[in-house]
Design an enzyme around this catalytic site. Sequence first.
Site, PDB file in Angstrom:
ATOM      1  N   GLU A 134      -7.039  11.535 -62.362  1.00 24.23           N
ATOM      2  CA  GLU A 134      -7.229  10.079 -62.452  1.00 24.23           C
ATOM      3  C   GLU A 134      -5.915   9.348 -62.207  1.00 24.23           C
ATOM      4  OE1 GLU A 134      -8.955   9.004 -66.180  1.00 24.23           O
ATOM      5  OE2 GLU A 134     -10.906   9.867 -65.673  1.00 24.23           O
TER       6      GLU A 134
ATOM      7  N   GLY B 144       1.950  20.381 -54.080  1.00 28.46           N
ATOM      8  CA  GLY B 144       2.975  21.262 -54.631  1.00 28.46           C
ATOM      9  C   GLY B 144       3.976  20.554 -55.515  1.00 28.46           C
TER      10      GLY B 144
ATOM     11  N   ASP C  87      -4.209   9.366 -59.641  1.00 27.02           N
ATOM     12  CA  ASP C  87      -4.398   8.742 -58.328  1.00 27.02           C
ATOM     13  C   ASP C  87      -5.826   8.203 -58.302  1.00 27.02           C
ATOM     14  OD1 ASP C  87      -1.840   9.711 -56.721  1.00 27.02           O
ATOM     15  OD2 ASP C  87      -2.531  11.354 -57.977  1.00 27.02           O
TER      16      ASP C  87
ATOM     17  N   HIS D 272      -0.836  18.941 -62.667  1.00 28.30           N
ATOM     18  CA  HIS D 272      -1.551  19.846 -61.753  1.00 28.30           C
ATOM     19  C   HIS D 272      -2.191  20.996 -62.542  1.00 28.30           C
ATOM     20  CE1 HIS D 272       1.737  18.379 -58.861  1.00 28.30           C
ATOM     21  NE2 HIS D 272       0.625  17.981 -58.285  1.00 28.30           N
TER      22      HIS D 272
ATOM     23  N   ARG E  14       7.069  12.942 -57.790  1.00 29.15           N
ATOM     24  CA  ARG E  14       8.091  11.969 -57.357  1.00 29.15           C
ATOM     25  C   ARG E  14       9.022  11.550 -58.489  1.00 29.15           C
ATOM     26  NH1 ARG E  14       3.797  10.018 -53.681  1.00 29.15           N
ATOM     27  NH2 ARG E  14       4.549  10.301 -51.540  1.00 29.15           N
TER      28      ARG E  14
ATOM     29  N   HIS F  38       3.465  20.456 -61.660  1.00 33.84           N
ATOM     30  CA  HIS F  38       3.844  20.080 -63.033  1.00 33.84           C
ATOM     31  C   HIS F  38       2.602  20.227 -63.908  1.00 33.84           C
ATOM     32  CE1 HIS F  38       1.759  16.378 -62.071  1.00 33.84           C
ATOM     33  NE2 HIS F  38       2.604  16.124 -61.071  1.00 33.84           N
TER      34      HIS F  38
ATOM     35  N   VAL G 196      -2.122  13.257 -67.196  1.00 36.11           N
ATOM     36  CA  VAL G 196      -1.225  13.949 -68.122  1.00 36.11           C
ATOM     37  C   VAL G 196       0.117  13.217 -68.110  1.00 36.11           C
ATOM     38  CG1 VAL G 196      -0.048  16.125 -68.630  1.00 36.11           C
ATOM     39  CG2 VAL G 196      -2.396  16.140 -67.725  1.00 36.11           C
TER      40      VAL G 196
ATOM     41  N   SER H  80       4.502  13.136 -62.337  1.00 34.72           N
ATOM     42  CA  SER H  80       4.391  13.004 -60.886  1.00 34.72           C
ATOM     43  C   SER H  80       5.514  13.811 -60.246  1.00 34.72           C
ATOM     44  CB  SER H  80       4.547  11.529 -60.493  1.00 34.72           C
ATOM     45  OG  SER H  80       4.840  11.420 -59.111  1.00 34.72           O
TER      46      SER H  80
HETATM   47  P1  AMP Z   1      -0.284  15.629 -55.650  1.00 31.35           P
HETATM   48  O1  AMP Z   1       0.315  17.005 -55.593  1.00 31.35           O
HETATM   49  O2  AMP Z   1       0.632  14.611 -56.246  1.00 31.35           O
HETATM   50  O3  AMP Z   1      -0.938  15.215 -54.371  1.00 31.35           O
HETATM   51  O4  AMP Z   1      -1.462  15.741 -56.710  1.00 31.35           O
HETATM   52  C1  AMP Z   1      -2.451  16.718 -56.614  1.00 31.35           C
HETATM   53  C2  AMP Z   1      -3.525  16.430 -57.632  1.00 31.35           C
HETATM   54  O5  AMP Z   1      -2.951  16.406 -58.944  1.00 31.35           O
HETATM   55  C3  AMP Z   1      -4.194  15.072 -57.429  1.00 31.35           C
HETATM   56  O6  AMP Z   1      -5.586  15.180 -57.700  1.00 31.35           O
HETATM   57  C4  AMP Z   1      -3.502  14.218 -58.458  1.00 31.35           C
HETATM   58  O7  AMP Z   1      -4.270  13.109 -58.892  1.00 31.35           O
HETATM   59  C5  AMP Z   1      -3.306  15.200 -59.585  1.00 31.35           C
HETATM   60  N1  AMP Z   1      -2.245  14.754 -60.479  1.00 31.35           N
HETATM   61  C6  AMP Z   1      -0.987  14.382 -60.132  1.00 31.35           C
HETATM   62  N2  AMP Z   1      -0.301  13.980 -61.230  1.00 31.35           N
HETATM   63  C7  AMP Z   1      -1.157  14.086 -62.288  1.00 31.35           C
HETATM   64  C8  AMP Z   1      -1.061  13.807 -63.679  1.00 31.35           C
HETATM   65  N3  AMP Z   1       0.062  13.329 -64.232  1.00 31.35           N
HETATM   66  N4  AMP Z   1      -2.150  14.033 -64.466  1.00 31.35           N
HETATM   67  C9  AMP Z   1      -3.292  14.510 -63.912  1.00 31.35           C
HETATM   68  N5  AMP Z   1      -3.448  14.799 -62.609  1.00 31.35           N
HETATM   69  C10 AMP Z   1      -2.401  14.580 -61.800  1.00 31.35           C
END
Ligand code: AMP
Length: 275
Positions: free
Chosen positions: A139, A22, A141, A28, A178, A25, A167, A176
């Site tokens: 990618e 969640g 992560d 996602h 964070r 951005h 992205v 991110s």
């Molecule tokens: P998270 O909510 O941070 O656990 O991320 C959920 C999914 O979104 C994971 O597969 C992340 O790798 C992907 N994700 C997070 N930030 C980015 C980004 N800047 N660009 C592409 N995918 C992302």
Amino acid sequence: MKEAADRFCRQDRTIGFVPTMGYLHEGHLRLVEEARRLADTVVVSIFVNPTQFGPDEDYEKYPRDPEKDRALARAAGTDILFMPHKDELYPANFQTYITQEHLPNHLCGLSRPVHFRGVMTIVAKLLNIVKPHYAVFGEKDYQQLVIVRQMAADLNFDTQIVGVPTVREADGLAMSSRNKYLSPDQRQSALSLSRALSRAKEMVENGETRSRAIIEKAAQAIASAPEAAIDYVRICDPESLEDVEAIDRPVRMALAVKIGNTRLIDNILLTPKRS
Ligand code: AMP
């Protein structure tokens, strides 16, 4: 969610799945776009997974905004937004976790010992509930993507794991959830991550093949940014995640840096110049 998944299956509709924590951005939303391109139905999950946070990490204060997420997910074409409750996924007697032999013993796994066990466990649970044909991961992560791909192959999941490039903000910072923690000055320091990676790419394009030389330059640049403390800067094999000394094939450069209390990660593909 299970009933809906079974219904789509009976209708011969393919499912594309985007698991997230969640605070959505554009990164996602790019994954949602990819899921829409691949499948008839798009499921997005939002679940801040407690088992992937260490005891001193930010589980409690991880940013949450379910109302905004709902609007963004809907506008991006999500068919089902799955927001399970913690106690549904981890009831009191929960006791089964997934581990992996080698891939978690590198990069982020060294400073976050329980992280990937938590990630694999929640991803396996979500894949069993949603039963998607495709699951889309960023990618950004990179280690997580490699680990999940290995798990899906090893455990015979019927889901194709799809990776999507990172992205970035206009100035290069990887998006991110964070990033919200960063003050304006810290946001400026955080640019040292993507800048170090871009400089590394330039060095390789100019013919540098020694990992050590590239890592040293990157580490120097990051270390000079205010409030920056390096966890790791490494150049590794894109599949095994083992360190590589010479860049004689496409490799991944990955780094993790704390800016103040905020741990940020980023990575890039380095492809050697053709001789
Ligand atoms: P998270 O909510 O941070 O656990 O991320 C959920 C999914 O979104 C994971 O597969 C992340 O790798 C992907 N994700 C997070 N930030 C980015 C980004 N800047 N660009 C592409 N995918 C992302």
